[in-house]
Motif scaffolding. Structure first.
Motif, PDB file in Angstrom:
ATOM      1  N   GLY A 124      -0.122   4.544  -1.350  1.00  0.00           N
ATOM      2  CA  GLY A 124      -0.873   5.692  -1.864  1.00  0.00           C
ATOM      3  C   GLY A 124      -0.708   6.905  -0.975  1.00  0.00           C
ATOM      4  O   GLY A 124      -1.141   8.002  -1.315  1.00  0.00           O
ATOM      5  N   GLY A 125      -0.066   6.707   0.175  1.00  0.00           N
ATOM      6  CA  GLY A 125       0.044   7.806   1.145  1.00  0.00           C
ATOM      7  C   GLY A 125       1.084   8.826   0.700  1.00  0.00           C
ATOM      8  O   GLY A 125       2.129   8.473   0.160  1.00  0.00           O
ATOM      9  N   GLN A 182      -6.113   4.195  -6.011  1.00  0.00           N
ATOM     10  CA  GLN A 182      -7.212   4.703  -5.184  1.00  0.00           C
ATOM     11  C   GLN A 182      -7.883   5.841  -5.933  1.00  0.00           C
ATOM     12  O   GLN A 182      -7.213   6.518  -6.732  1.00  0.00           O
ATOM     13  N   GLY A 191      -2.175   1.239  16.314  1.00  0.00           N
ATOM     14  CA  GLY A 191      -3.380   0.666  16.903  1.00  0.00           C
ATOM     15  C   GLY A 191      -3.051  -0.507  17.826  1.00  0.00           C
ATOM     16  O   GLY A 191      -1.975  -1.091  17.739  1.00  0.00           O
ATOM     17  N   ARG A 250       3.337  13.532   7.215  1.00  0.00           N
ATOM     18  CA  ARG A 250       4.069  13.653   8.482  1.00  0.00           C
ATOM     19  C   ARG A 250       5.583  13.664   8.256  1.00  0.00           C
ATOM     20  O   ARG A 250       6.340  14.224   9.010  1.00  0.00           O
ATOM     21  N   LYS A 308       8.296   7.552   8.924  1.00  0.00           N
ATOM     22  CA  LYS A 308       7.015   8.246   8.773  1.00  0.00           C
ATOM     23  C   LYS A 308       7.056   9.679   9.236  1.00  0.00           C
ATOM     24  O   LYS A 308       6.161  10.448   8.932  1.00  0.00           O
ATOM     25  N   HIS A 339      -6.138   3.748   3.589  1.00  0.00           N
ATOM     26  CA  HIS A 339      -5.578   2.539   2.961  1.00  0.00           C
ATOM     27  C   HIS A 339      -6.562   1.385   2.883  1.00  0.00           C
ATOM     28  O   HIS A 339      -6.295   0.385   2.218  1.00  0.00           O
ATOM     29  N   GLN A 358      -6.731  -2.602   8.037  1.00  0.00           N
ATOM     30  CA  GLN A 358      -6.683  -3.577   9.128  1.00  0.00           C
ATOM     31  C   GLN A 358      -8.051  -3.861   9.725  1.00  0.00           C
ATOM     32  O   GLN A 358      -8.179  -4.692  10.612  1.00  0.00           O
ATOM     33  N   GLN A 371       3.621  -2.054   4.243  1.00  0.00           N
ATOM     34  CA  GLN A 371       3.621  -0.594   4.088  1.00  0.00           C
ATOM     35  C   GLN A 371       4.807  -0.109   3.257  1.00  0.00           C
ATOM     36  O   GLN A 371       5.738  -0.858   3.000  1.00  0.00           O
ATOM     37  N   ASP A 372       4.787   1.186   2.945  1.00  0.00           N
ATOM     38  CA  ASP A 372       5.781   1.690   1.993  1.00  0.00           C
ATOM     39  C   ASP A 372       7.192   1.897   2.534  1.00  0.00           C
ATOM     40  O   ASP A 372       8.150   1.872   1.773  1.00  0.00           O
ATOM     41  N   GLU A 404      -7.929   1.505  16.783  1.00  0.00           N
ATOM     42  CA  GLU A 404      -6.993   2.565  16.438  1.00  0.00           C
ATOM     43  C   GLU A 404      -6.606   3.350  17.689  1.00  0.00           C
ATOM     44  O   GLU A 404      -7.380   3.450  18.644  1.00  0.00           O
ATOM     45  N   ASN A 417      -0.448  -2.968  16.450  1.00  0.00           N
ATOM     46  CA  ASN A 417      -0.618  -3.344  15.038  1.00  0.00           C
ATOM     47  C   ASN A 417       0.355  -2.537  14.181  1.00  0.00           C
ATOM     48  O   ASN A 417       0.456  -1.326  14.306  1.00  0.00           O
ATOM     49  N   VAL A 451       0.864  -1.194   0.000  1.00  0.00           N
ATOM     50  CA  VAL A 451       0.000   0.000   0.000  1.00  0.00           C
ATOM     51  C   VAL A 451       0.895   1.238   0.000  1.00  0.00           C
ATOM     52  O   VAL A 451       1.620   1.491   0.932  1.00  0.00           O
TER      53      VAL A 451
HETATM   54  N1  UGB Z   1      -1.678   4.575   2.556  1.00  0.00           N
HETATM   55  C1  UGB Z   1      -2.286   4.403   1.338  1.00  0.00           C
HETATM   56  O1  UGB Z   1      -1.848   3.599   0.511  1.00  0.00           O
HETATM   57  N2  UGB Z   1      -3.391   5.157   1.076  1.00  0.00           N
HETATM   58  C2  UGB Z   1      -3.915   6.024   1.950  1.00  0.00           C
HETATM   59  O2  UGB Z   1      -4.938   6.657   1.639  1.00  0.00           O
HETATM   60  C3  UGB Z   1      -3.279   6.191   3.198  1.00  0.00           C
HETATM   61  C4  UGB Z   1      -2.161   5.456   3.475  1.00  0.00           C
HETATM   62  P1  UGB Z   1       0.283   5.863   7.277  1.00  0.00           P
HETATM   63  P2  UGB Z   1      -1.565   5.451   9.447  1.00  0.00           P
HETATM   64  O3  UGB Z   1       2.221   1.365  11.185  1.00  0.00           O
HETATM   65  O4  UGB Z   1       2.632   3.177  12.266  1.00  0.00           O
HETATM   66  C5  UGB Z   1      -1.361   2.968  10.149  1.00  0.00           C
HETATM   67  O5  UGB Z   1      -0.376   7.145   6.982  1.00  0.00           O
HETATM   68  O6  UGB Z   1      -2.757   5.256   8.577  1.00  0.00           O
HETATM   69  C6  UGB Z   1      -0.498   3.736   2.867  1.00  0.00           C
HETATM   70  C7  UGB Z   1      -2.284   2.075  10.993  1.00  0.00           C
HETATM   71  O7  UGB Z   1      -3.609   2.517  10.821  1.00  0.00           O
HETATM   72  O8  UGB Z   1       1.755   5.822   7.374  1.00  0.00           O
HETATM   73  O9  UGB Z   1      -1.441   6.717  10.212  1.00  0.00           O
HETATM   74  C8  UGB Z   1       0.744   4.529   3.098  1.00  0.00           C
HETATM   75  O10 UGB Z   1       1.380   4.822   1.864  1.00  0.00           O
HETATM   76  C9  UGB Z   1      -1.885   2.086  12.453  1.00  0.00           C
HETATM   77  O11 UGB Z   1      -2.674   1.147  13.183  1.00  0.00           O
HETATM   78  O12 UGB Z   1      -0.229   5.189   8.611  1.00  0.00           O
HETATM   79  O13 UGB Z   1      -1.513   4.304  10.517  1.00  0.00           O
HETATM   80  C10 UGB Z   1       1.517   3.606   4.027  1.00  0.00           C
HETATM   81  O14 UGB Z   1       2.235   2.646   3.287  1.00  0.00           O
HETATM   82  C11 UGB Z   1      -0.408   1.737  12.600  1.00  0.00           C
HETATM   83  O15 UGB Z   1      -0.217   0.398  12.226  1.00  0.00           O
HETATM   84  C12 UGB Z   1       0.434   2.894   4.827  1.00  0.00           C
HETATM   85  O16 UGB Z   1      -0.763   3.029   4.072  1.00  0.00           O
HETATM   86  C13 UGB Z   1       0.409   2.679  11.736  1.00  0.00           C
HETATM   87  O17 UGB Z   1      -0.015   2.590  10.352  1.00  0.00           O
HETATM   88  C14 UGB Z   1       0.232   3.458   6.233  1.00  0.00           C
HETATM   89  O18 UGB Z   1      -0.142   4.826   6.156  1.00  0.00           O
HETATM   90  C15 UGB Z   1       1.857   2.362  11.760  1.00  0.00           C
END
Ligand code: UGB
Length: 589
Positions: A115-116, A198, A295, A120, A423, A228, A394, A257-258, A314, A345, A113
């Motif tokens: 797309g973010g 997305q 979470g 931050r 992040k 996501h 999740q 994640q990315d 969360e 998580n 995933v």
């Molecule tokens: N992402 C997408 O692909 N599309 C979107 O619209 C948004 C995000 P964030 P977040 O591991 O520290 C998550 O923003 O959402 C991708 C969990 O919810 O870094 O704040 C994005 O590219 C949380 O429970 O994280 O929080 C990236 O690869 C906890 O596990 C991924 O989604 C937290 O991550 C995560 O996006 C964490």
């Protein structure tokens, strides 16, 4: 306007939808401008799978009403610490479970995933292009793809191609495609990678009536990302999940994640747990510090019934849930362990693909949504800034039913083995680190990668010293020695004993740098390293390192300056490679 656009405009203009403000200036607008708005609305309507824009308004009004009334969506659910499997590297239990998982590694598909935007982090490009560490400057996407290709070669059946699906967004599509193209897909075949995108977000909402926010100049709707959780719907609509299962023989699905360079050391372990406990969904978890922005995984039982679900709660919901259900102190650390009793998580998820794909057929991949408006007034009628509905990947357990709903669990291991994302901006990371929470910045992402390789080497008996902590830009990290073992050399702890057959004869000093890569076969029998050494072996060749002593000036770090590239400035240091020994099939050069 086309007929369908006219219909949509009429629907949104209706009292029920309450979006007439979008069209108030239409009489004075040019036909082109009106068409542009209608085209955008049509795209947004088509992209929202849960009922188009009219459905979005309806869902939003309901969720906003609940939020205004302070309804806790988890009300009536009692949280408990769930059962799961916890591990430590090097133990017999780890090894036995990992061995079971290794048998499954050749039938796994990957979902990244990405797309973010990384608001931050504040980085200007896509996060996948960032270097995972500075010793080799391998970017995240390169690292992920090389890992997949390595397990395909080592564990896949003849000719199998393990597939990768990347979810991008409007913000990340061009950058991701350009990165793949410039690097020939990092060695993956064209059809091996599927890209799903997305929607360009969902309308931002101005008030409790779900009035869409509009750009006053263009009269276009302002959108915000939907989260996501969109990945599940996209895996359904693109047919990826179904095809991978029915045509490619894929049995497992791994979501990641990315920017987590530690994502895969524990993958066979997770697979072993999923197999042993027959888990439809297995979340990789880490000990969580109370209030950390990850979470908590909790087992929830509905009061007065035997309905049970194991889900991620969360971080912003965990504290009120606990306070409301017999834990008056809320989200606090256990005094004995120093961690929250609820495993954290990290959004690395493993699914049984058959069950997953069946659920998609039933639900079309639609996830439950939530809204999190920040109010200006006590009556909760004015928003500080526009809100929007979001969904999270999740949350999948909430759409499981029957027996599947019971087959949800987790695999827990300390975060230094599996999780160190990049992040946060360095300045924010400093504050987090001071509070005792993982800072999640570029320097710690890098240090933790070296750290995981070193910890696995130590767990089999190699002698690897650690240098003292360094501080750059206020962030403390152990950056030396640097150890990078590429996936074509080793992919998981189980393989380390094969490539280091006499671990007690492998010694790495605190000022060293060691980089080892295949794709040929490399075995390190005995090595005394006090400097920098790069071992490489071309395809089809063999390298055996025996009785090798290397001592040189190695690699050191210097402060970054204002002219340094962004990925260096984020760290505050750069590498100066003073002297490097190279070892290959012909020996030392
Ligand atoms: N992402 C997408 O692909 N599309 C979107 O619209 C948004 C995000 P964030 P977040 O591991 O520290 C998550 O923003 O959402 C991708 C969990 O919810 O870094 O704040 C994005 O590219 C949380 O429970 O994280 O929080 C990236 O690869 C906890 O596990 C991924 O989604 C937290 O991550 C995560 O996006 C964490």
């Amino acid at each position: 306007l086309s007929d369908s656009q006219k219909q949509l405009v009429q629907q949104l203009n209706s009292e029920e939808c309450g979006q007439s403000h979008l069209f108030a200036d239409w009489p004075g607008m040019s036909p082109q401008d009106r068409t542009a708005v209608a085209t955008q609305l049509e795209a947004l309507d088509g992209a929202y799978g849960n009922g188009g824009l009219a459905g979005y308004v309806k869902n939003a009004v309901k969720l906003l009403e609940n939020s205004r009334k302070g309804v806790n969506p988890l009300d009536g659910w009692e949280p408990q610490v769930p059962e799961g499997a916890a591990f430590e590297i090097g133990t017999d239990k780890y090894k036995a479970t990992e061995a079971k998982g290794l048998e499954e590694l050749g039938s796994i598909g990957f979902v990244l995933v990405a797309g973010g935007l990384g608001e931050r982090l504040g980085y200007n490009g896509i996060k996948l292009e960032l270097p995972t560490e500075l010793a080799t400057e391998t970017c995240y996407l390169n690292y992920y793809i090389h890992y997949i290709l390595s397990i395909q070669k080592k564990y896949g059946k003849d000719g199998c191609k393990l597939p990768l699906c990347i979810m991008v967004s409007n913000d990340t599509r061009a950058g991701t495609e350009a990165l793949l193209k410039a690097n020939n897909n990092f060695g993956m075949e064209e059809g091996q990678i599927s890209i799903v995108q997305q929607g360009s977000g969902v309308p931002a909402l101005l008030d409790n009536a779900a009035k869409f926010s509009m750009d006053e100049t263009t009269k276009m709707v302002i959108t915000k990302p939907h989260g996501h959780g969109d990945i599940h719907e996209l895996l359904y609509t693109s047919g990826v999940a179904k095809t991978w299962y029915s045509e490619k023989g894929i049995k497992w699905l791994c979501f990641f994640q990315d920017t987590n360079g530690l994502a895969f050391h524990t993958l066979p372990l997770m697979l072993g747990v999923s197999k042993e406990l027959d888990l439809v969904m297995n979340s990789l978890a880490v000990p969580r510090k109370a209030k950390q922005a990850i979470g908590g995984i909790a087992k929830l039982t509905k009061q007065g019934s035997d309905e049970v679900k194991t889900v991620n709660v969360e971080y912003n919901q965990l504290d009120p849930l606990l306070r409301g259900s017999g834990f008056p102190d809320g989200d606090v650390n256990d005094k004995e362990t120093g961690f929250s009793p609820f495993p954290g998580n990290i959004n690395q998820l493993l699914f049984q693909l058959k069950a997953y794909s069946d659920v998609l057929e039933r639900t079309k991949g639609i996830m439950p949504e939530f809204v999190n408006p920040k109010y200006k007034d006590e009556a909760k009628t004015i928003f500080k800034k526009p809100a929007r509905l979001e969904c999270m990947m999740q949350d999948f357990p909430t759409v499981l039913s029957g027996d599947d709903a019971k087959k949800v669990g987790f695999t827990s291991i300390s975060s230094d083995m599996c999780f160190s994302p990049v992040k946060n901006a360095t300045s924010d990371g400093v504050g987090l680190q001071q509070k005792g929470t993982a800072p999640g910045v570029a320097a710690t992402g890098e240090a933790d990668q070296y750290g995981a390789f070193k910890a696995i080497m130590r767990s089999i008996g190699c002698q690897v010293e650690d240098a003292a902590e360094e501080t750059h830009e206020g962030i403390k990290a152990v950056l030396s020695p640097q150890v990078v073992l590429k996936p074509d050399f080793v992919t998981c702890p189980a393989e380390y004993s094969e490539v280091f057959p006499s671990p007690d004869k492998v010694k790495i000093s605190s000022k060293s740098s060691l980089v080892v890569s295949g794709p040929g076969s490399v075995v390190i029998e005995s090595l005394d390293l006090d400097g920098a050494l790069v071992i490489e072996c071309p395809e089809g060749e063999t390298v055996t390192v025996k009785d090798l002593t290397v001592k040189n000036d190695g690699w050191v770090r210097e402060a970054a300056d204002a002219g340094s590239p962004e990925y260096i400035r984020m760290r505050g240091y750069r590498f100066v490679k003073k002297e490097t020994a190279k070892f290959g099939p012909g020996g030392l050069t």
